[in-house]
Design a protein around this motif. Structure first.
Motif, PDB file in Angstrom:
ATOM      1  N   PRO A  19       0.888  -1.019   0.094  1.00 26.14           N
ATOM      2  CA  PRO A  19      -0.079   0.142   0.021  1.00 26.14           C
ATOM      3  C   PRO A  19       0.812   1.230   0.084  1.00 26.14           C
ATOM      4  CG  PRO A  19      -0.807  -1.618   1.780  1.00 26.14           C
ATOM      5  CD  PRO A  19       0.635  -2.146   1.051  1.00 26.14           C
ATOM      6  N   ASP A  20       0.310   2.403  -0.530  1.00 22.94           N
ATOM      7  CA  ASP A  20       1.215   3.605  -0.748  1.00 22.94           C
ATOM      8  C   ASP A  20       1.533   4.290   0.500  1.00 22.94           C
ATOM      9  OD1 ASP A  20       1.032   3.101  -3.330  1.00 22.94           O
ATOM     10  OD2 ASP A  20      -0.708   4.578  -3.690  1.00 22.94           O
ATOM     11  N   THR A  21       0.477   3.942   1.683  1.00 19.85           N
ATOM     12  CA  THR A  21       0.441   4.351   2.801  1.00 19.85           C
ATOM     13  C   THR A  21       1.731   3.892   3.615  1.00 19.85           C
ATOM     14  OG1 THR A  21      -0.955   3.189   3.982  1.00 19.85           O
ATOM     15  CG2 THR A  21      -1.820   5.177   3.169  1.00 19.85           C
ATOM     16  N   LEU A  22       2.058   2.721   3.436  1.00 23.46           N
ATOM     17  CA  LEU A  22       3.238   1.669   4.028  1.00 23.46           C
ATOM     18  C   LEU A  22       4.516   1.602   3.847  1.00 23.46           C
ATOM     19  CD1 LEU A  22       3.492  -0.443   6.443  1.00 23.46           C
ATOM     20  CD2 LEU A  22       2.803  -2.046   4.711  1.00 23.46           C
ATOM     21  N   ASP A  23       5.594   2.007   4.711  1.00 25.79           N
ATOM     22  CA  ASP A  23       6.884   1.682   4.518  1.00 25.79           C
ATOM     23  C   ASP A  23       7.227   0.253   4.919  1.00 25.79           C
ATOM     24  OD1 ASP A  23       9.601   1.708   4.805  1.00 25.79           O
ATOM     25  OD2 ASP A  23       9.691   3.856   5.076  1.00 25.79           O
ATOM     26  N   TRP A  24       7.150  -0.788   4.105  1.00 33.07           N
ATOM     27  CA  TRP A  24       7.541  -1.949   4.395  1.00 33.07           C
ATOM     28  C   TRP A  24       8.679  -2.460   5.007  1.00 33.07           C
ATOM     29  CZ3 TRP A  24       4.576  -5.952   6.021  1.00 33.07           C
ATOM     30  CH2 TRP A  24       4.745  -7.373   5.863  1.00 33.07           C
ATOM     31  N   ASP A  25       9.635  -1.929   4.624  1.00 28.41           N
ATOM     32  CA  ASP A  25      11.131  -1.906   5.161  1.00 28.41           C
ATOM     33  C   ASP A  25      11.183  -1.507   6.717  1.00 28.41           C
ATOM     34  OD1 ASP A  25      14.065  -2.546   4.431  1.00 28.41           O
ATOM     35  OD2 ASP A  25      13.981  -0.631   5.405  1.00 28.41           O
ATOM     36  N   LEU A  26      10.330  -0.473   7.176  1.00 28.83           N
ATOM     37  CA  LEU A  26      10.398  -0.139   8.223  1.00 28.83           C
ATOM     38  C   LEU A  26       9.541  -0.957   9.284  1.00 28.83           C
ATOM     39  CD1 LEU A  26      10.292   3.842   8.182  1.00 28.83           C
ATOM     40  CD2 LEU A  26      12.242   2.598   8.857  1.00 28.83           C
TER      41      LEU A  26
END
Length: 452
Positions: free
Chosen positions: A220-227
């Motif tokens: 999702p555009d809202t999510l920083d998956w790495d963090l």
């Protein structure tokens, strides 16, 4: 005439929140308090929330009644998080807690309500900067992390609290008074159970006993998956992990035992003066290397201590329950979740004495343990120089270690060996002398770029 001091509460509320807290709190002047981050009791704390879309929202709303919310941090700025942003329009917004702590020097204290696997690294970063820390339960993802946080909080002299809110309630205090009064005699056996992770097919908390998803939908555009991934192994994003459903996966959560154990074990540990078990046994539904089992039974054996005999504590989840004892008359419901103390004179099932004849004849002691000002309020007062909070890390660390030892005993890699021997634990060496291959699960190697 029988004195009636018992406070009736629902069984689900009891199992999910029961515990004990310390007694009265005393405020002392800030100038006599050592360590960083301590402010005068008359001042307001500047508080930052890290992980604010779920439990963190409730933590902030409670604290905001008396303190300043100055910073908000979450890796996913979805609609739930945006709603929290709108509650505190003056608070600065971040996705990376490290940037927040680097840039915003006015923060006195932080609330950590992220997934389990990032509790330790975030809490440790704040502790090293002299910030007071409130961390949701379970305190950490691994036994080693719990030990390190406990030692760091002590070394940096910051005020801490783990989010097992029920420890501040009155009922566990009444329970302690009754048990210490000898209401059911000598206790050598306690049973604890929960229906989590499931309450039936139509009401599932999170998945357990399932394989990792094979498809790879876009992030999702809202999510920083790495963090979000942080120290865990990097996996492709999937909504089966986030939001919320991360709890059943070994990479991110601690399963039903981690979710409820720090609540339900707390009062047992306080009343019966427990710390570390000597042995752990476990059995479960079929397991894999991805998620916790659908249902399990974990048995902890504790040594004799302070005049009390050895104790066996047995945990059941996934809807499993202990067998009914003769003192539990037909018609008395054990319920989807509960706590059963087995004594030489009788039983305590959640909030009632059994058999009924014992309940009728026993005169309860007058209450003498002081009430708590509230779980989060304990922490706020501790931050301002008061007594340590009831679930400060000196208490919460060893409690969390014990809970997580049960998850080690459930590891699929140990299943065969656990079928013919118990797991022995050495708390001084943080190791399992009779099963060295289990030592690898005390901690794990973080993903590159992350450290404790």
């Amino acid at each position: 005439m029988k004195t009636e001091n018992r406070k009736k509460i629902g069984r689900r509320a009891f199992i999910e929140t029961s515990a004990l807290a310390v007694g009265g709190l005393t405020i002392v002047p800030a100038h006599v308090i050592a360590g960083l981050g301590h402010i005068a009791p008359s001042d307001k704390l500047n508080v930052a929330g890290i992980g604010i879309g779920g439990m963190g929202r409730g933590d902030l709303e409670d604290v905001a009644q008396t303190e300043n919310i100055v910073a908000l941090c979450d890796v996913d700025w979805n609609s739930s998080v945006e709603a929290v942003f709108n509650l505190y329009p003056k608070a600065k917004r971040y996705k990376d807690y490290r940037i927040m702590l680097d840039r915003q020097k006015d923060i006195d204290a932080v609330i950590v309500a992220t997934p389990d696997h990032t509790h330790a690294i975030i809490s440790m970063e704040a502790i090293r900067r002299g910030k007071h820390v409130y961390t949701e339960k379970p305190l950490t993802h691994t036994v080693y992390e719990a030990r390190m946080l406990t030692e760091a909080a002590r070394r940096y002299k910051v005020a801490t609290q783990m989010g097992n809110q029920g420890q501040a309630g009155d009922w566990p205090r009444r329970l302690q008074e009754m048990i210490h009064d000898g209401a059911i005699g000598t206790i050598e056996e306690v049973h604890v159970w929960t229906d989590r992770p499931n309450r039936g097919l139509a009401d599932t908390y999170w998945p357990q006993g399932v394989n990792r998803p094979a498809d790879t939908p876009p992030v999702p555009d809202t999510l920083d998956w790495d963090l979000f991934t942080g120290p865990a192994p990097m996996r492709p994003y999937h909504p089966s992990y986030h939001p919320f459903r991360w709890r059943g996966w070994l990479d991110y959560g601690t399963g039903a035992l981690g979710d409820i154990g720090c609540h339900s074990f707390d009062s047992i540990f306080r009343i019966l003066k427990l710390k570390y078990p000597t042995t752990i046994q476990a059995t479960s539904t079929l397991v894999n290397g991805d998620s916790f089992p659908l249902a399990s039974i974990v048995t902890y054996d504790f040594p004799a201590r302070e005049g009390m005999p050895p104790l066996r504590l047995t945990w059941y989840d996934g809807g499993l329950r202990p067998p009914r004892l003769a003192e539990i008359a037909p018609g008395i419901q054990m319920g989807a979740g509960g706590v059963l103390y087995v004594g030489s004179k009788g039983l305590i099932l959640d909030d009632r004495l059994l058999p009924q004849s014992l309940d009728d004849s026993y005169e309860r002691p007058e209450p003498y343990l002081k009430s708590s000002p509230g779980h989060r309020q304990e922490w706020i007062l501790a931050c301002k120089g008061g007594e340590p909070a009831g679930s400060n890390f000196d208490w919460a660390g060893p409690l969390t270690e014990t809970v997580l030892l049960g998850n080690i005993a459930l590891r699929p890699e140990l299943r065969e060996k656990m079928s013919y021997q118990s797991l022995q634990f050495d708390p001084e060496k943080l190791s399992f002398p009779n099963m060295p291959e289990a030592d690898q699960f005390i901690h794990y190697e973080y993903r590159s770029g992350w450290s404790l």
